[in-house]
Design a protein around this motif. Sequence first.
Motif, PDB file in Angstrom:
ATOM      1  N   GLY A  52      33.575  42.605  26.957  1.00 23.70           N
ATOM      2  CA  GLY A  52      34.191  41.495  26.711  1.00 23.70           C
ATOM      3  C   GLY A  52      35.167  41.473  27.728  1.00 23.70           C
ATOM      4  N   ASP A  53      35.951  42.462  28.233  1.00 22.64           N
ATOM      5  CA  ASP A  53      37.270  42.840  29.024  1.00 22.64           C
ATOM      6  C   ASP A  53      36.767  41.430  30.346  1.00 22.64           C
ATOM      7  OD1 ASP A  53      40.322  43.161  30.167  1.00 22.64           O
ATOM      8  OD2 ASP A  53      39.064  44.481  31.221  1.00 22.64           O
ATOM      9  N   LEU A  55      34.568  39.539  30.882  1.00 25.66           N
ATOM     10  CA  LEU A  55      34.572  37.990  30.476  1.00 25.66           C
ATOM     11  C   LEU A  55      35.672  37.369  30.648  1.00 25.66           C
ATOM     12  CD1 LEU A  55      31.898  37.775  27.589  1.00 25.66           C
ATOM     13  CD2 LEU A  55      32.011  37.317  29.830  1.00 25.66           C
ATOM     14  N   GLU A  56      36.601  37.996  29.524  1.00 24.40           N
ATOM     15  CA  GLU A  56      38.158  37.270  29.837  1.00 24.40           C
ATOM     16  C   GLU A  56      38.427  37.813  31.114  1.00 24.40           C
ATOM     17  OE1 GLU A  56      42.228  36.500  29.463  1.00 24.40           O
ATOM     18  OE2 GLU A  56      39.782  35.497  28.009  1.00 24.40           O
ATOM     19  N   VAL A 189      37.108  39.471  24.106  1.00 26.25           N
ATOM     20  CA  VAL A 189      37.572  38.622  24.792  1.00 26.25           C
ATOM     21  C   VAL A 189      38.519  38.850  24.372  1.00 26.25           C
ATOM     22  CG1 VAL A 189      37.391  36.410  26.467  1.00 26.25           C
ATOM     23  CG2 VAL A 189      35.172  37.530  25.669  1.00 26.25           C
TER      24      VAL A 189
END
Length: 209
Positions: A52-53, A55-56, A189
């Motif tokens: 998720g990080d 992707l962010e 994210v």
Amino acid sequence: MQAIAVTWRKLSTNARSASSITNLKKIGKTAFSNKYLLYTNVTISVTLSAVGDLLEQTYELYTKDMEKYDFKRTMHMGFSGAAVGVLCHHWYKVLDRFIIGKTTDMVIKKLLLDQLIFSPIMIVTFFGSLALLEENPVDNFKEEVRHKFVTLYKAEWMVWPPAQIINFYFLPTRFRVLYDNTISLGYDVYTSQVKHNKNNLRNADRKSV
């Protein structure tokens, strides 16, 4: 973390020797057995929090809010995922032990307890686990809870009630964390964005002036 590594080495050894779908199903059954479930849940939480990080960060690179990937930040998010994974693992066991059944009343009780008690604990744990890895952890923790807690808690009420109805009504306990983390990938994210967006703190400071 060493215990998790040993566990997954054993599972990967079995996976390499698997020659059929039956053997792969056996490995899956082992991973989600009572003996290995905690390690499985923590691994899932660490992995998807880190993804998720990333992707962010990919989005932040695209918008030119950052110049290159910060893998240290991703490791910190993975660490927070481990803390959250342990809490989720035990929370669902406690809920299912004391609130038995899948009637509408039972599901609503679990949902309310999850949102009113566990969600705030999860948010505080998220900020607290990350603060441990930063300079001035106590000051950072207080500041981020003060300025960002409400933002994440509002998001919790938008995302999780409908998702948790499915979780509590249809899924057995051993698959709850896997389901949570699958749904949570997009939410992870967002939590990474809230955590690392300095504009939240600047806007809050303006309001306090």
